[in-house]
Design an enzyme around this catalytic site. Structure first.
Site, PDB file in Angstrom:
ATOM      1  N   GLY A   1      11.878  15.653  -9.500  1.00  0.00           N
ATOM      2  CA  GLY A   1      11.495  16.522  -8.082  1.00  0.00           C
ATOM      3  C   GLY A   1      12.703  16.955  -7.182  1.00  0.00           C
TER       4      GLY A   1
ATOM      5  N   GLU B   1       0.960   5.239   1.107  1.00  0.00           N
ATOM      6  CA  GLU B   1       0.360   6.475   1.801  1.00  0.00           C
ATOM      7  C   GLU B   1      -0.332   7.468   1.032  1.00  0.00           C
ATOM      8  OE1 GLU B   1       3.210   7.979   4.843  1.00  0.00           O
ATOM      9  OE2 GLU B   1       3.665   6.160   5.203  1.00  0.00           O
TER      10      GLU B   1
ATOM     11  N   LYS C   1       4.824  13.453   0.646  1.00  0.00           N
ATOM     12  CA  LYS C   1       3.936  13.507  -0.571  1.00  0.00           C
ATOM     13  C   LYS C   1       2.426  14.143  -0.354  1.00  0.00           C
ATOM     14  CE  LYS C   1       2.622   8.546  -0.643  1.00  0.00           C
ATOM     15  NZ  LYS C   1       2.379   7.498  -1.486  1.00  0.00           N
TER      16      LYS C   1
ATOM     17  N   ASN D   1      10.467  -1.398  -4.461  1.00  0.00           N
ATOM     18  CA  ASN D   1      10.661  -0.232  -4.170  1.00  0.00           C
ATOM     19  C   ASN D   1      11.923   0.410  -5.042  1.00  0.00           C
ATOM     20  OD1 ASN D   1       8.502   0.191  -2.652  1.00  0.00           O
ATOM     21  ND2 ASN D   1       9.051   0.168  -0.619  1.00  0.00           N
TER      22      ASN D   1
ATOM     23  N   LEU E   1       0.845  -1.118   0.001  1.00  0.00           N
ATOM     24  CA  LEU E   1      -0.067   0.322   0.024  1.00  0.00           C
ATOM     25  C   LEU E   1       0.858   1.161  -0.044  1.00  0.00           C
ATOM     26  CD1 LEU E   1       0.182   1.315   2.822  1.00  0.00           C
ATOM     27  CD2 LEU E   1      -1.327  -0.474   3.520  1.00  0.00           C
TER      28      LEU E   1
ATOM     29  N   GLY F   1      11.328  10.596  -0.599  1.00  0.00           N
ATOM     30  CA  GLY F   1      11.478  10.671   0.773  1.00  0.00           C
ATOM     31  C   GLY F   1      10.449   9.535   1.316  1.00  0.00           C
TER      32      GLY F   1
ATOM     33  N   CYS G   1       9.922   4.699   3.377  1.00  0.00           N
ATOM     34  CA  CYS G   1      10.206   3.303   2.723  1.00  0.00           C
ATOM     35  C   CYS G   1      11.235   3.582   1.633  1.00  0.00           C
ATOM     36  CB  CYS G   1       9.040   2.866   1.959  1.00  0.00           C
ATOM     37  SG  CYS G   1       7.658   2.306   3.208  1.00  0.00           S
TER      38      CYS G   1
HETATM   39  P1  NAD Z   1       4.701   2.895  11.832  1.00  0.00           P
HETATM   40  O1  NAD Z   1       6.171   3.480  12.283  1.00  0.00           O
HETATM   41  O2  NAD Z   1       3.722   3.963  11.276  1.00  0.00           O
HETATM   42  O3  NAD Z   1       4.239   2.001  12.867  1.00  0.00           O
HETATM   43  C1  NAD Z   1       4.848   1.062  13.386  1.00  0.00           C
HETATM   44  C2  NAD Z   1       4.139   0.687  14.617  1.00  0.00           C
HETATM   45  O4  NAD Z   1       4.746  -0.483  15.443  1.00  0.00           O
HETATM   46  C3  NAD Z   1       4.022   1.902  15.821  1.00  0.00           C
HETATM   47  O5  NAD Z   1       2.804   2.183  16.141  1.00  0.00           O
HETATM   48  C4  NAD Z   1       5.018   1.333  17.081  1.00  0.00           C
HETATM   49  O6  NAD Z   1       4.465   1.907  18.140  1.00  0.00           O
HETATM   50  C5  NAD Z   1       4.507  -0.416  16.829  1.00  0.00           C
HETATM   51  N1  NAD Z   1       5.526  -1.201  17.509  1.00  0.00           N
HETATM   52  C6  NAD Z   1       6.755  -1.168  17.369  1.00  0.00           C
HETATM   53  N2  NAD Z   1       7.237  -2.288  18.306  1.00  0.00           N
HETATM   54  C7  NAD Z   1       6.173  -2.905  18.464  1.00  0.00           C
HETATM   55  C8  NAD Z   1       6.164  -4.080  19.226  1.00  0.00           C
HETATM   56  N3  NAD Z   1       7.406  -4.739  19.829  1.00  0.00           N
HETATM   57  N4  NAD Z   1       4.923  -4.507  19.508  1.00  0.00           N
HETATM   58  C9  NAD Z   1       4.036  -3.710  19.167  1.00  0.00           C
HETATM   59  N5  NAD Z   1       3.953  -2.863  18.379  1.00  0.00           N
HETATM   60  C10 NAD Z   1       5.076  -2.207  18.125  1.00  0.00           C
HETATM   61  O7  NAD Z   1       5.322   2.045  10.598  1.00  0.00           O
HETATM   62  P2  NAD Z   1       4.698   1.833   9.043  1.00  0.00           P
HETATM   63  O8  NAD Z   1       4.919   2.796   8.155  1.00  0.00           O
HETATM   64  O9  NAD Z   1       3.179   1.324   9.575  1.00  0.00           O
HETATM   65  O10 NAD Z   1       5.553   0.622   8.722  1.00  0.00           O
HETATM   66  C11 NAD Z   1       5.510  -0.608   9.153  1.00  0.00           C
HETATM   67  C12 NAD Z   1       6.230  -1.775   8.292  1.00  0.00           C
HETATM   68  O11 NAD Z   1       5.716  -1.614   7.153  1.00  0.00           O
HETATM   69  C13 NAD Z   1       7.713  -1.330   7.974  1.00  0.00           C
HETATM   70  O12 NAD Z   1       8.321  -2.316   7.846  1.00  0.00           O
HETATM   71  C14 NAD Z   1       7.566  -0.552   6.686  1.00  0.00           C
HETATM   72  O13 NAD Z   1       8.823  -0.602   5.863  1.00  0.00           O
HETATM   73  C15 NAD Z   1       6.522  -1.352   5.819  1.00  0.00           C
HETATM   74  N6  NAD Z   1       5.570  -0.707   4.839  1.00  0.00           N
HETATM   75  C16 NAD Z   1       5.287   0.789   5.061  1.00  0.00           C
HETATM   76  C17 NAD Z   1       4.439   1.212   4.128  1.00  0.00           C
HETATM   77  C18 NAD Z   1       4.302   2.592   4.303  1.00  0.00           C
HETATM   78  O14 NAD Z   1       3.588   3.389   3.344  1.00  0.00           O
HETATM   79  N7  NAD Z   1       4.455   3.330   5.515  1.00  0.00           N
HETATM   80  C19 NAD Z   1       4.111   0.595   3.102  1.00  0.00           C
HETATM   81  C20 NAD Z   1       4.467  -0.602   2.848  1.00  0.00           C
HETATM   82  C21 NAD Z   1       5.165  -1.412   3.891  1.00  0.00           C
END
Ligand code: NAD
Length: 436
Positions: A255, A152, A323, A210, A150, A259, A262
């Site tokens: 651009g 953001e 973004k 990515n 997904l 950033g 990810c």
């Molecule tokens: P985020 O920082 O928004 O959220 C992570 C959450 O995990 C936080 O709320 C934190 O408190 C919680 N957390 C940390 N340690 C924990 C634990 N031990 N037990 C329970 N909760 C815990 O991160 P995100 O942006 O949602 O990304 C999460 C993963 O998904 C990453 O690996 C990222 O690379 C991947 N990802 C992110 C996106 C994106 O667009 N943000 C898209 C695809 C994949």
């Protein structure tokens, strides 16, 4: 099906609410008690279009709940997702400490045979690492890799209508395969979009996707720099190459450098994985190198307009989020620009439709934050467009020209390049484009 989503950030909250929408019973668990308290009070801890309605509906209908009691949430689930952060370590690799913590909690608290699904972005080999951590669990724990794609700003739609769903499962693990097929069946009613593969390939797929997208951006940023040297226009070049069906139009926009949480971390992690195996992934290395240079492009251009000295200048920014349609400012090009301007003594005033709270948390009162874009631009000696939010695309230029102290527009997204801004009395500069 009882699902526990551990980690309630951008990925965990959207996916958890998404699974609830398809009929599963979901508990989103997180160690951040403040975040969970907010969610329980009906407040969204992040901005993501459509997420608040999705969450509210599924909470009201009894399929979605929130908990800061991770062990109990795990104990009650048949499928446990790891959706925690995997930030970049100083050496470029991925920090897996939160992933390990969840795996250990599952080993300790699972009360039945269950499936543990890694949705976080993790390096190749993590599946094996997690399997090792849950080996001693009293019940069988089937470990699956299911990276999330997904984006953001459009996350709810991406989750509920994905291009594809990548599931990495051991070929002999029919239990895990059946559970994953059933869980995702509601998203595959028109066609089967699950791409089954082995866990290592699934883990790698996410980084390759990515890095390839980041590579396209960095390549076009290099071409933009060349356009400026040779008098070509990157906007026209993009149209020329993007209409080739083999290339396609997406991710070809020059651009201020990519950033977000990810792309930078994932490109670095892929490079790191290569090095761990004695391979230098030159294209990935160059992608990141070009991006780091590009992150400084707006500041370099700005400084040039002020004869190398921005001290005391009032500079307005439109856009802080990395973004549009998100409040996420992590690794945004705006931060690089703001940091450089502050270091050189400029006065920075910034507007963003959703990113102000996160900017305030980072900068306090070192940056003036405006809730109205024209208030930000008032008396500014330059206006820099950093994030292409819809509301910035066709602003009231007449108002800007009469209220800015100096009519200098620096367009980091080339969204104003076709307007006749020179004729309106502005000095206009984009990234690799000729002024309209
Ligand atoms: P985020 O920082 O928004 O959220 C992570 C959450 O995990 C936080 O709320 C934190 O408190 C919680 N957390 C940390 N340690 C924990 C634990 N031990 N037990 C329970 N909760 C815990 O991160 P995100 O942006 O949602 O990304 C999460 C993963 O998904 C990453 O690996 C990222 O690379 C991947 N990802 C992110 C996106 C994106 O667009 N943000 C898209 C695809 C994949």
């Amino acid at each position: 099906m009882k699902v526990c989503m551990v980690g309630t950030g951008y990925v965990g909250l959207v996916s958890g609410a998404g699974f609830a929408e398809t009929g599963a019973t979901v508990v989103c668990a997180d160690i951040d008690a403040t975040k969970i308290a907010k969610l329980r009070a009906g407040e969204m801890p992040i901005f993501e279009p459509g997420l608040d309605e999705l969450v509210a509906r599924n909470v009201a209908e009894g399929r979605l709940a929130f908990s800061d009691d991770v062990p109990t949430s795990i104990a009650n689930a048949q499928v446990i997702f790891i959706g925690v952060g995997t930030p970049m370590r100083p050496d470029g690799g991925a920090d897996l400490s939160a992933v390990d913590a969840v795996a250990l909690a599952v080993a300790q608290h699972a009360t039945r045979e269950c499936v543990l699904v890694c949705k976080s972005t993790v390096p190749v080999g993590t599946n094996v690492r997690v399997k090792r951590l849950v080996r001693e669990a009293p019940h069988a724990v089937h470990v699956v890799s299911n990276p999330e794609f997904l984006k953001e700003g459009d996350a709810v739609n991406d989750f509920l209508r994905p291009d594809r769903i990548v599931v990495g499962v051991d070929p002999e693990d029919q239990f895990a395969r059946d559970v994953m097929a059933r869980l995702y069946h509601p998203l595959c009613l028109d066609r089967d979009r699950i791409v089954w593969m082995d866990p290592a390939s699934a883990e790698l797929t996410k980084y390759v996707a990515n890095t390839m997208l980041a590579m396209r951006i960095s390549f076009m940023n290099e071409i933009a720099a060349l356009c400026e040297k040779v008098g070509a226009d990157v906007h026209q070049v993009r149209l020329g190459v993007g209409t080739d069906a083999r290339i396609g139009p997406k991710f070809l926009y020059a651009g201020p450098g990519y950033g977000g949480s990810c792309f930078p971390k994932d490109v670095n992690a892929l490079v790191h994985t290569g090095r761990e195996h004695g391979l230098e992934l030159d294209l990935a290395v160059a992608t990141e190198l070009v991006n780091q240079r590009q992150k400084g492009v707006l500041f370099r251009k700005l400084r040039h307009h002020f004869e190398g000295d921005v001290r005391g200048r009032r500079v307005a920014l439109w856009g802080i989020a990395f973004k549009p349609r998100t409040d996420d400012i992590r690794d945004s090009a705006a931060l690089t620009l703001i940091d450089a301007l502050l270091a050189d003594g400029a006065h920075v005033v910034a507007h963003d439709p959703e990113g102000l709270d996160n900017a305030r948390a980072r900068y306090g009162d070192r940056v003036e934050l405006a809730t109205d874009p024209y208030a930000a631009a008032k008396d500014a000696e330059a206006l820099v467009l950093v994030t292409e939010w819809g509301q910035y695309r066709n602003p009231d230029f007449e108002r800007l020209r009469t209220t800015m102290r100096r009519p200098l527009l620096l367009d980091g997204r080339n969204i104003w390049s076709t307007y006749q801004l020179g004729q309106m009395g502005f000095t206009y500069e984009g990234i690799g484009v000729r002024a309209g």
